[in-house]
Each structure stands twice: as C-alpha cells, then as structure tokens.
Design a protein around this motif. Sequence first.
Motif, PDB file in Angstrom:
ATOM      1  N   ALA A  73       0.844  -1.203   0.000  1.00  0.00           N
ATOM      2  CA  ALA A  73       0.000   0.000   0.000  1.00  0.00           C
ATOM      3  C   ALA A  73       0.873   1.244   0.000  1.00  0.00           C
ATOM      4  N   ARG A  74       1.483   1.528  -1.127  1.00  0.00           N
ATOM      5  CA  ARG A  74       2.350   2.706  -1.189  1.00  0.00           C
ATOM      6  C   ARG A  74       1.514   3.975  -1.269  1.00  0.00           C
ATOM      7  N   GLY A  75       2.142   5.081  -0.927  1.00  0.00           N
ATOM      8  CA  GLY A  75       1.419   6.343  -0.885  1.00  0.00           C
ATOM      9  C   GLY A  75       1.222   6.993  -2.240  1.00  0.00           C
ATOM     10  N   GLY A  76       2.179   6.818  -3.149  1.00  0.00           N
ATOM     11  CA  GLY A  76       2.077   7.463  -4.449  1.00  0.00           C
ATOM     12  C   GLY A  76       1.133   6.718  -5.370  1.00  0.00           C
ATOM     13  N   SER A  77       0.285   7.458  -6.070  1.00  0.00           N
ATOM     14  CA  SER A  77      -0.603   6.872  -7.068  1.00  0.00           C
ATOM     15  C   SER A  77      -0.964   7.950  -8.069  1.00  0.00           C
TER      16      SER A  77
ATOM     17  N   ASN B 243      -4.923   4.429  -1.714  1.00  0.00           N
ATOM     18  CA  ASN B 243      -5.095   3.405  -0.684  1.00  0.00           C
ATOM     19  C   ASN B 243      -5.770   3.919   0.576  1.00  0.00           C
ATOM     20  N   LEU B 244      -5.955   5.259   0.661  1.00  0.00           N
ATOM     21  CA  LEU B 244      -6.728   5.844   1.751  1.00  0.00           C
ATOM     22  C   LEU B 244      -8.136   6.228   1.308  1.00  0.00           C
ATOM     23  N   ALA B 245      -8.421   6.083   0.009  1.00  0.00           N
ATOM     24  CA  ALA B 245      -9.758   6.409  -0.494  1.00  0.00           C
ATOM     25  C   ALA B 245     -10.780   5.484   0.163  1.00  0.00           C
ATOM     26  N   GLN B 246     -11.932   6.020   0.477  1.00  0.00           N
ATOM     27  CA  GLN B 246     -12.948   5.237   1.179  1.00  0.00           C
ATOM     28  C   GLN B 246     -13.935   4.596   0.205  1.00  0.00           C
ATOM     29  N   VAL B 247     -14.238   3.350   0.467  1.00  0.00           N
ATOM     30  CA  VAL B 247     -15.306   2.617  -0.214  1.00  0.00           C
ATOM     31  C   VAL B 247     -16.181   2.021   0.876  1.00  0.00           C
ATOM     32  N   GLY B 248     -17.457   2.334   0.826  1.00  0.00           N
ATOM     33  CA  GLY B 248     -18.334   1.882   1.902  1.00  0.00           C
ATOM     34  C   GLY B 248     -17.969   2.503   3.229  1.00  0.00           C
ATOM     35  N   GLY B 249     -17.379   3.715   3.184  1.00  0.00           N
ATOM     36  CA  GLY B 249     -17.020   4.415   4.411  1.00  0.00           C
ATOM     37  C   GLY B 249     -15.748   3.923   5.066  1.00  0.00           C
ATOM     38  N   ILE B 250     -14.987   3.044   4.403  1.00  0.00           N
ATOM     39  CA  ILE B 250     -13.778   2.458   4.992  1.00  0.00           C
ATOM     40  C   ILE B 250     -12.623   2.630   4.023  1.00  0.00           C
ATOM     41  N   PRO B 251     -11.455   3.129   4.472  1.00  0.00           N
ATOM     42  CA  PRO B 251     -10.301   3.252   3.575  1.00  0.00           C
ATOM     43  C   PRO B 251      -9.935   1.907   2.956  1.00  0.00           C
ATOM     44  N   LEU B 252      -9.464   1.944   1.720  1.00  0.00           N
ATOM     45  CA  LEU B 252      -9.128   0.697   1.026  1.00  0.00           C
ATOM     46  C   LEU B 252      -8.137  -0.151   1.810  1.00  0.00           C
ATOM     47  N   VAL B 253      -7.118   0.466   2.405  1.00  0.00           N
ATOM     48  CA  VAL B 253      -6.148  -0.318   3.158  1.00  0.00           C
ATOM     49  C   VAL B 253      -6.798  -0.970   4.369  1.00  0.00           C
ATOM     50  N   ALA B 254      -7.737  -0.273   5.009  1.00  0.00           N
ATOM     51  CA  ALA B 254      -8.429  -0.846   6.164  1.00  0.00           C
ATOM     52  C   ALA B 254      -9.341  -1.992   5.740  1.00  0.00           C
TER      53      ALA B 254
ATOM     54  N   LEU C 244       0.978 -14.480   1.712  1.00  0.00           N
ATOM     55  CA  LEU C 244      -0.118 -14.051   0.850  1.00  0.00           C
ATOM     56  C   LEU C 244       0.173 -12.647   0.334  1.00  0.00           C
ATOM     57  N   LEU C 245      -0.266 -12.380  -0.869  1.00  0.00           N
ATOM     58  CA  LEU C 245      -0.270 -11.031  -1.434  1.00  0.00           C
ATOM     59  C   LEU C 245      -1.731 -10.643  -1.613  1.00  0.00           C
ATOM     60  N   VAL C 246      -2.181  -9.646  -0.846  1.00  0.00           N
ATOM     61  CA  VAL C 246      -3.579  -9.201  -0.904  1.00  0.00           C
ATOM     62  C   VAL C 246      -3.583  -7.734  -1.315  1.00  0.00           C
ATOM     63  N   GLN C 247      -4.334  -7.418  -2.360  1.00  0.00           N
ATOM     64  CA  GLN C 247      -4.291  -6.086  -2.946  1.00  0.00           C
ATOM     65  C   GLN C 247      -5.405  -5.187  -2.402  1.00  0.00           C
ATOM     66  N   CYS C 248      -5.011  -3.989  -1.938  1.00  0.00           N
ATOM     67  CA  CYS C 248      -5.993  -2.980  -1.492  1.00  0.00           C
ATOM     68  C   CYS C 248      -6.943  -2.589  -2.611  1.00  0.00           C
ATOM     69  N   THR C 249      -6.446  -2.652  -3.832  1.00  0.00           N
ATOM     70  CA  THR C 249      -7.210  -2.143  -4.971  1.00  0.00           C
ATOM     71  C   THR C 249      -8.347  -3.063  -5.393  1.00  0.00           C
ATOM     72  N   SER C 250      -8.506  -4.194  -4.722  1.00  0.00           N
ATOM     73  CA  SER C 250      -9.655  -5.073  -4.949  1.00  0.00           C
ATOM     74  C   SER C 250     -10.560  -4.971  -3.717  1.00  0.00           C
ATOM     75  N   PRO C 251     -11.445  -3.977  -3.680  1.00  0.00           N
ATOM     76  CA  PRO C 251     -12.173  -3.681  -2.438  1.00  0.00           C
ATOM     77  C   PRO C 251     -13.173  -4.746  -2.018  1.00  0.00           C
ATOM     78  N   PHE C 252     -13.568  -5.623  -2.946  1.00  0.00           N
ATOM     79  CA  PHE C 252     -14.615  -6.589  -2.614  1.00  0.00           C
ATOM     80  C   PHE C 252     -14.087  -8.008  -2.451  1.00  0.00           C
ATOM     81  N   VAL C 253     -12.774  -8.130  -2.206  1.00  0.00           N
ATOM     82  CA  VAL C 253     -12.232  -9.445  -1.875  1.00  0.00           C
ATOM     83  C   VAL C 253     -12.871  -9.929  -0.577  1.00  0.00           C
ATOM     84  N   THR C 254     -13.210 -11.199  -0.512  1.00  0.00           N
ATOM     85  CA  THR C 254     -13.909 -11.737   0.650  1.00  0.00           C
ATOM     86  C   THR C 254     -12.985 -12.591   1.511  1.00  0.00           C
ATOM     87  N   ARG C 255     -13.461 -12.855   2.708  1.00  0.00           N
ATOM     88  CA  ARG C 255     -12.746 -13.769   3.606  1.00  0.00           C
ATOM     89  C   ARG C 255     -12.561 -15.125   2.936  1.00  0.00           C
ATOM     90  N   GLU C 256     -13.607 -15.591   2.232  1.00  0.00           N
ATOM     91  CA  GLU C 256     -13.537 -16.898   1.578  1.00  0.00           C
ATOM     92  C   GLU C 256     -12.488 -16.920   0.477  1.00  0.00           C
TER      93      GLU C 256
END
Length: 420
Positions: A19-23, A30-41, A121-133
Amino acid sequence: MTPTSTPKPNPTVLAVIPARGGSKGVPAKNLAQVGGIPLVARAVRACLSVREVTDVVVTTDDAAIAEAARAAGDALGATERVHCVQRPPAIAGDTATSEAAVLHALDAYEAMHERTADVVLLVQCTSPFVTREDIDGVAAAVARDGADTAVTVAPFHGFIWRDGSAVEDDTYGVNHDKAVRPRRQDRPQDLLETGAAYAMDVEGFRTHRHRFFGHTALVTTDPARVLEIDDPHDLARARALAPLLDPSPLPTREDIDAVVLDFDGTQTDDRVLIDSDGREIVAVHRGDGLGIAALRRAGLDLLILSTEQNPVVAARANKLKIPVLHGIDRKDLALKQWCDEHGIAPERVLYVGNDVNDLPCFALAGWPVAVASAHDSVRVAARAVTTTPGGFGAIREIAAWLLGPTLTGHLSTPTNPTTK
C-alpha cells in the motif's frame, strides 16, 4: 501438475498488503474510502477475518496509510497481529514490483519476530470486494492442500479481440476463431485472474522471486465482485456497488447506549409546507413515534439534535418526550458535550442523519447511520443504511434493529405520513 510442497501441521501464514502512498491514477488511492472504509483498512479487515492468517503486514512508504492500517487492527481487537513495515524508496516507485515489496516485508517480519513464515499471501488494497472466503481459499490451497502457489480467478465468458493491424494487417480473436460463434455452454470455461489475492509457499517464493511457480491452484470467486481500482471511474463504481456487495452488519441493543437523531430529512421527508402567513409545517411518520417510544422504554438515552431553528423541532421532541438541542451550528461539538455530560462513550452512540452537515457527527459516533434518502456522501460515510427513506418510518426501522421482531414490519413503502 500435482502439488509439490509438503503442508506443515501448524503453518505460519503471513498476509502482506502492499500500500504505497504514491498513485498517479487516483491520488492517495489506498486511503480512499469505499463503503465508508479506507481501502487499506478494508484489506486489513478481510485478512484478519481469515482463519489461516497468522499475522498481517502492511508495507508502505506513507505514515497515514500505516496509521489507517493500525487503526483497522485496533478496531477489531487485533492490535498485536497487524504490523507496518516502512518500504524503502527503491521499491516504492511506479516501476517497483509487488514481489519486491512482499519479499522485503517477509524479511522484515521474520527479523522482527524471529520466526519463519511458511506461506505468504499477497492481498491487494485495490480489490475492495475481496472476501474472507477468497483469501482463505488461496491460503488453504498452499498451507493445507500442498499447492505451491494459488490465485483467485473468476469465470469469464467474453470473446477477446486484438488489433493486429500493425503487424498482420488484420484484427483477430484471441480466445476464439472469429468465423465461429459457439454458444457460451459450448465454449471452454475461461478463468480471469482477479488481481485480489495470491498465496505462495515461502521457500519456493524466495527461490523463484515470483508469485507463480510449481503447481498453481485456482480459487474461483464471484465474478460480480471482480473490480480493480486503477482510476477515478473505478473508484466511483466501487462506491456505487458497496451498498450492494458489502455485508450489512446492523447494530443490536448490546452495541448501543444512546440514539441521537437529526430532524429534517431524517424524521421528515425533507419537504416544508408554508402557509399564507409564512408558518412552516413538516410531515413526520407515526411509526417513528412508536419506535422512539420503544427505544425510550428500553432504557436508551435519546436526543434530537438539529441545526433547524423552527419551533416545530422542539414541539415534536416534546410530544415524543425526549430532549432536544436545535438551532445548533456545530452539531459535533454539541454531541460531544452531551455525551460528556451524560457519561456516554461516543463509540456507543447511534447517530442518524441524512445530509452533509451530519458528517462531523458521523466521525464522532460509533454507529453513524444514514436514512435511505440521504445524500450520497452521507450514505458512503455511514456504517449502516436504512431501507426506508427519512419521514417514512426510518427511525422505526432502526428501532427494530435494536429491539428485535416486536418492532419489525415492512416499512420500505411510504404510507400516510402525518403532519405536526
């Protein structure tokens, strides 16, 4: 190819989130909110929910991203499982690979904890709808089932074309013969790499320094959730889809000590009727009055908090037998003072609003709730959204969330609002 790695009885599974800062495409993406939650969170939350994951490492060059990641771990009571690694400038630029970031994070984690990870694991912030499953699937494929690597994929049925005019003086089908148009059920099943989650055996990853080697397991996910945020249009689509794709946890009585209500647009439909003398009349819903009465009987602290100066607000509060603060410019300061005076922790407050002047209170309350008719920015910032518009029973709906089936009912269709 058959699996080649040997699963360990209790493997250490490390989830790494780059989750680098430059984009360039989306500033501070990576701090942009989707569903009220930052992507990194969102990524941290998803990883922490996975049974296979031992720890989570966020590799970043940005202090604000690190803080958001730690806050996500704190909120879930998992402070000790979330670690932030400062990414060196050499692997933080536009040309740096995700593999380089993961290898650096892996080395830093193992040095910090003096333990060796078995699966990374490599998990990407940019896929906001990745699930636990999804994450659990790739982790288990390597940690439990013996695969060397794993990747999330989604069924894909499209015909892919390529413009080859510069080389072959023609266009052509990549996964099909353009002269043949077989039905979907007659074509081989193609699978699209989603870009959301990968898993690698650590020993093999250190050797190959790439996310794919040996036997790669394919973990199929829901194609409706496949979205990678690379530009502002992707972000806008993600925000529009969040209310449909995100789980919608609702508060219970055990979560809440107080309910604070905005007035206009929340207890009303946001319209005002004005008579010939200039007097204002608004419409409210009897169901909301019943819900508020039930909340009061249940022992919850209640408050109407409004910027509106019209005496109709106080008159409605008086009828509902609950306190009111109206004509308030800084609602967030008034809310904080009210909480302090009543010994109520803000995180135990459910605040209901509908417009942008409610956003400061949303930031303060533990349960910000938007009515269905709320402004888009308010819906995005809310932790929960009613199915009912303001003025048509939205407060009664919230009372049903907190108090159970005795207050449930089909309230999504506006019916006979009353006037006050």
